[in-house]
Scaffold this motif. Structure first.
Motif, PDB file in Angstrom:
ATOM      1  N   ASP A  15      -4.618   9.158   7.526  1.00 40.93           N
ATOM      2  CA  ASP A  15      -3.380   9.124   6.763  1.00 40.93           C
ATOM      3  C   ASP A  15      -2.415  10.189   7.258  1.00 40.93           C
ATOM      4  O   ASP A  15      -2.793  11.341   7.481  1.00 40.93           O
ATOM      5  CB  ASP A  15      -3.666   9.352   5.276  1.00 40.93           C
ATOM      6  N   LEU A  16      -1.156   9.793   7.421  1.00 42.22           N
ATOM      7  CA  LEU A  16      -0.130  10.721   7.886  1.00 42.22           C
ATOM      8  C   LEU A  16       0.987  10.908   6.869  1.00 42.22           C
ATOM      9  O   LEU A  16       1.414  12.015   6.602  1.00 42.22           O
ATOM     10  CB  LEU A  16       0.454  10.224   9.216  1.00 42.22           C
ATOM     11  N   SER A  17       1.478   9.809   6.283  1.00 40.83           N
ATOM     12  CA  SER A  17       2.645   9.929   5.419  1.00 40.83           C
ATOM     13  C   SER A  17       2.698   8.786   4.410  1.00 40.83           C
ATOM     14  O   SER A  17       2.308   7.663   4.719  1.00 40.83           O
ATOM     15  CB  SER A  17       3.926   9.904   6.268  1.00 40.83           C
ATOM     16  N   ILE A  18       3.181   9.085   3.224  1.00 44.86           N
ATOM     17  CA  ILE A  18       3.490   8.048   2.245  1.00 44.86           C
ATOM     18  C   ILE A  18       4.904   7.537   2.502  1.00 44.86           C
ATOM     19  O   ILE A  18       5.831   8.317   2.717  1.00 44.86           O
ATOM     20  CB  ILE A  18       3.379   8.594   0.808  1.00 44.86           C
ATOM     21  N   VAL A  19       5.063   6.232   2.529  1.00 45.21           N
ATOM     22  CA  VAL A  19       6.364   5.607   2.731  1.00 45.21           C
ATOM     23  C   VAL A  19       6.692   4.803   1.474  1.00 45.21           C
ATOM     24  O   VAL A  19       6.045   3.801   1.184  1.00 45.21           O
ATOM     25  CB  VAL A  19       6.354   4.686   3.969  1.00 45.21           C
ATOM     26  N   GLU A  20       7.683   5.258   0.731  1.00 47.85           N
ATOM     27  CA  GLU A  20       8.051   4.585  -0.509  1.00 47.85           C
ATOM     28  C   GLU A  20       8.868   3.323  -0.221  1.00 47.85           C
ATOM     29  O   GLU A  20       9.575   3.248   0.792  1.00 47.85           O
ATOM     30  CB  GLU A  20       8.855   5.530  -1.409  1.00 47.85           C
ATOM     31  N   LYS A  21       8.781   2.360  -1.112  1.00 44.85           N
ATOM     32  CA  LYS A  21       9.567   1.129  -0.979  1.00 44.85           C
ATOM     33  C   LYS A  21      11.055   1.473  -0.925  1.00 44.85           C
ATOM     34  O   LYS A  21      11.557   2.256  -1.720  1.00 44.85           O
ATOM     35  CB  LYS A  21       9.281   0.195  -2.148  1.00 44.85           C
ATOM     36  N   GLY A  22      11.745   0.889   0.040  1.00 46.64           N
ATOM     37  CA  GLY A  22      13.171   1.143   0.196  1.00 46.64           C
ATOM     38  C   GLY A  22      13.511   2.374   1.020  1.00 46.64           C
ATOM     39  O   GLY A  22      14.688   2.669   1.237  1.00 46.64           O
ATOM     40  N   SER A  52      11.627   0.491   4.970  1.00 43.69           N
ATOM     41  CA  SER A  52      10.564  -0.146   4.194  1.00 43.69           C
ATOM     42  C   SER A  52      11.138  -1.126   3.188  1.00 43.69           C
ATOM     43  O   SER A  52      12.138  -0.856   2.521  1.00 43.69           O
ATOM     44  CB  SER A  52       9.749   0.928   3.462  1.00 43.69           C
ATOM     45  N   ALA A  53      10.478  -2.305   3.086  1.00 45.87           N
ATOM     46  CA  ALA A  53      10.864  -3.305   2.079  1.00 45.87           C
ATOM     47  C   ALA A  53       9.591  -3.980   1.576  1.00 45.87           C
ATOM     48  O   ALA A  53       9.230  -5.068   2.010  1.00 45.87           O
ATOM     49  CB  ALA A  53      11.820  -4.330   2.664  1.00 45.87           C
ATOM     50  N   GLY A  54       8.882  -3.317   0.685  1.00 47.46           N
ATOM     51  CA  GLY A  54       7.648  -3.893   0.149  1.00 47.46           C
ATOM     52  C   GLY A  54       6.548  -3.914   1.182  1.00 47.46           C
ATOM     53  O   GLY A  54       6.145  -2.878   1.709  1.00 47.46           O
ATOM     54  N   LEU A  80       7.391  -5.573  10.855  1.00 43.45           N
ATOM     55  CA  LEU A  80       5.934  -5.484  10.823  1.00 43.45           C
ATOM     56  C   LEU A  80       5.409  -5.798   9.434  1.00 43.45           C
ATOM     57  O   LEU A  80       6.075  -5.541   8.430  1.00 43.45           O
ATOM     58  CB  LEU A  80       5.464  -4.077  11.210  1.00 43.45           C
ATOM     59  N   GLU A  81       4.194  -6.330   9.384  1.00 46.44           N
ATOM     60  CA  GLU A  81       3.462  -6.499   8.139  1.00 46.44           C
ATOM     61  C   GLU A  81       2.382  -5.412   8.075  1.00 46.44           C
ATOM     62  O   GLU A  81       2.107  -4.714   9.048  1.00 46.44           O
ATOM     63  CB  GLU A  81       2.794  -7.885   8.087  1.00 46.44           C
ATOM     64  N   PHE A  82       1.748  -5.285   6.920  1.00 41.92           N
ATOM     65  CA  PHE A  82       0.614  -4.384   6.814  1.00 41.92           C
ATOM     66  C   PHE A  82      -0.427  -4.721   7.877  1.00 41.92           C
ATOM     67  O   PHE A  82      -0.719  -5.883   8.143  1.00 41.92           O
ATOM     68  CB  PHE A  82      -0.047  -4.496   5.435  1.00 41.92           C
ATOM     69  N   GLY A  83      -1.003  -3.687   8.502  1.00 39.68           N
ATOM     70  CA  GLY A  83      -2.106  -3.890   9.428  1.00 39.68           C
ATOM     71  C   GLY A  83      -1.706  -4.092  10.869  1.00 39.68           C
ATOM     72  O   GLY A  83      -2.573  -4.101  11.747  1.00 39.68           O
ATOM     73  N   GLU A  84      -0.413  -4.273  11.171  1.00 44.06           N
ATOM     74  CA  GLU A  84       0.015  -4.452  12.560  1.00 44.06           C
ATOM     75  C   GLU A  84       0.185  -3.079  13.223  1.00 44.06           C
ATOM     76  O   GLU A  84       0.957  -2.250  12.759  1.00 44.06           O
ATOM     77  CB  GLU A  84       1.326  -5.234  12.623  1.00 44.06           C
ATOM     78  N   VAL A  85      -0.547  -2.867  14.295  1.00 41.99           N
ATOM     79  CA  VAL A  85      -0.528  -1.580  14.989  1.00 41.99           C
ATOM     80  C   VAL A  85       0.646  -1.535  15.962  1.00 41.99           C
ATOM     81  O   VAL A  85       0.862  -2.467  16.727  1.00 41.99           O
ATOM     82  CB  VAL A  85      -1.850  -1.350  15.741  1.00 41.99           C
ATOM     83  N   PHE A  86       1.414  -0.452  15.908  1.00 38.54           N
ATOM     84  CA  PHE A  86       2.490  -0.255  16.872  1.00 38.54           C
ATOM     85  C   PHE A  86       2.308   1.102  17.532  1.00 38.54           C
ATOM     86  O   PHE A  86       1.620   1.983  17.000  1.00 38.54           O
ATOM     87  CB  PHE A  86       3.871  -0.374  16.224  1.00 38.54           C
ATOM     88  N   PHE A  95       0.769   0.644   9.181  1.00 38.24           N
ATOM     89  CA  PHE A  95       1.063   0.738   7.758  1.00 38.24           C
ATOM     90  C   PHE A  95      -0.045   0.042   6.975  1.00 38.24           C
ATOM     91  O   PHE A  95      -0.464  -1.071   7.329  1.00 38.24           O
ATOM     92  CB  PHE A  95       2.399   0.071   7.419  1.00 38.24           C
ATOM     93  N   VAL A  96      -0.520   0.672   5.895  1.00 40.95           N
ATOM     94  CA  VAL A  96      -1.499   0.045   5.003  1.00 40.95           C
ATOM     95  C   VAL A  96      -1.019   0.223   3.567  1.00 40.95           C
ATOM     96  O   VAL A  96      -0.300   1.171   3.250  1.00 40.95           O
ATOM     97  CB  VAL A  96      -2.905   0.668   5.170  1.00 40.95           C
ATOM     98  N   PRO A  97      -1.397  -0.684   2.661  1.00 40.51           N
ATOM     99  CA  PRO A  97      -0.980  -0.545   1.262  1.00 40.51           C
ATOM    100  C   PRO A  97      -1.606   0.684   0.622  1.00 40.51           C
ATOM    101  O   PRO A  97      -2.798   0.933   0.793  1.00 40.51           O
ATOM    102  CB  PRO A  97      -1.498  -1.829   0.609  1.00 40.51           C
TER     103      PRO A  97
END
Length: 317
Positions: A15-22, A52-54, A80-86, A95-97
């Motif tokens: 884990d590196l950072s929390i990304v809030e919606k929006g 970020s958008a959801g 990107l969706e959750f789980g796609e590695v860049f 990004f993960v939920p």
């Protein structure tokens, strides 16, 4: 839903950072950006913008030097969706939920973002594992200087000459082994191991079932470059007494990253040039297997394979 941005560190995602919606955040090497990764020299100061958008995330490369990649494709802006590695520079992210993966307490307490330095063990990023396919330097001269190859390759590249062009020039020179020697160091380490396995496959120089198992262990490390696969490849290569090109692919994997010491001992990092030594030995050996009189032709073919791998045409998946 908020998300967690994870970074590939110590051979696993952390884990590196929390990304809030929006949220709209900047990621880069500078310490004053929203998400700072100062330990990767291939990440630009202001490398990437995240929106970020959801469950979706737009990432936009901000004209970085070494680019942003999704799988093997360089991208400028992508959803990107959750789980796609860049990949940015030499580091992988995903990004993960937050609801499914709990963030570290130090990040959660901070309220939003954290630098890599604030995450335990995140500084020890294995750049060679997270790399995009390609060459380790932009010019042939930089590669020659980095690994002191002028002692072994008497033909100096032209100023600004690309590694691909220089490798092909060496192959056409009819001087044995020079093109293989250069490519073994010029390719990023993970790509170099993959290249050697493709060379072995092309000339069908696996001797027996043990050699095929050795080959598969080297391939497995390329696809899943964790410490267990790396050590398994080296152990089997030692058991086979380094007797085949596939063995040297395994040694190259072991010398690419991590520690050369036993797992319980203090870490001893391999020198930068060791992987190239192993890969070049295996590639030269493969070129003379079965039909040594055709070695130069095989070396030209191997060179084209190396250039294709560097350009992402032969992905290790």
């Amino acid at each position: 839903m908020s998300a967690i941005l994870r970074i590939y560190a110590n051979e696993e995602f952390r884990d590196l950072s929390i990304v809030e919606k929006g949220a709209e955040l900047l990621l880069g090497r500078d310490l004053d950006v929203d998400i700072s990764v100062p330990d990767d020299p291939k990440i630009s100061s202001n490398h990437l913008r995240i929106r970020s958008a959801g469950s979706q995330f737009e990432i936009e490369d901000l004209g970085s030097t070494n680019g942003t990649f999704l799988k093997t494709e360089q991208v400028s802006k992508v959803i990107l969706e959750f789980g796609e590695v860049f990949r940015c520079g030499g580091t992988d992210f995903v990004f993960v939920p937050q609801s499914e993966e709990s963030a570290q307490a130090t990040i959660a307490d901070s309220g939003a973002v954290a630098t890599a330095a604030a995450v335990p063990a995140a500084a020890a990023i294995s750049h060679s594992l997270a790399e995009a396919p390609g060459f380790c330097e932009e010019t042939s001269t930089a590669i020659m200087q980095r690994f002191e190859l002028s002692k072994e390759i008497p033909f100096a590249p032209e100023e600004g000459e690309s590694p691909a062009d220089y490798a092909m020039k060496l192959a056409k020179s009819e001087e044995p082994n020079l093109c293989l020697l250069f490519l073994s160091y010029a390719l990023e380490k993970r790509s170099a191991v993959w290249w050697l396995t493709r060379c072995i496959q092309e000339v069908e120089c696996l001797l027996d079932d043990n050699d095929r198992e050795m080959f598969q262990l080297a391939e497995k490390w390329v696809v899943e470059p964790n410490d267990a696969n790396r050590r398994n490849a080296m152990a089997f290569a030692e058991e086979m007494e380094m007797s085949t090109p596939a063995c040297w692919a395994g040694v190259g994997a072991f010398w690419s990253t991590g520690s050369m010491a036993p797992p319980e001992a203090p870490a001893v990092e391999p020198k930068d040039n060791l992987a190239g030594k192993a890969i070049s030995g295996g590639a030269i050996m493969a070129s003379v297997f079965h039909t040594p009189e055709k070695a130069l032709d095989k070396q030209k073919s191997f060179t084209q394979l190396g250039v294709d791998i560097a350009e992402g045409k032969i992905p290790w998946a």
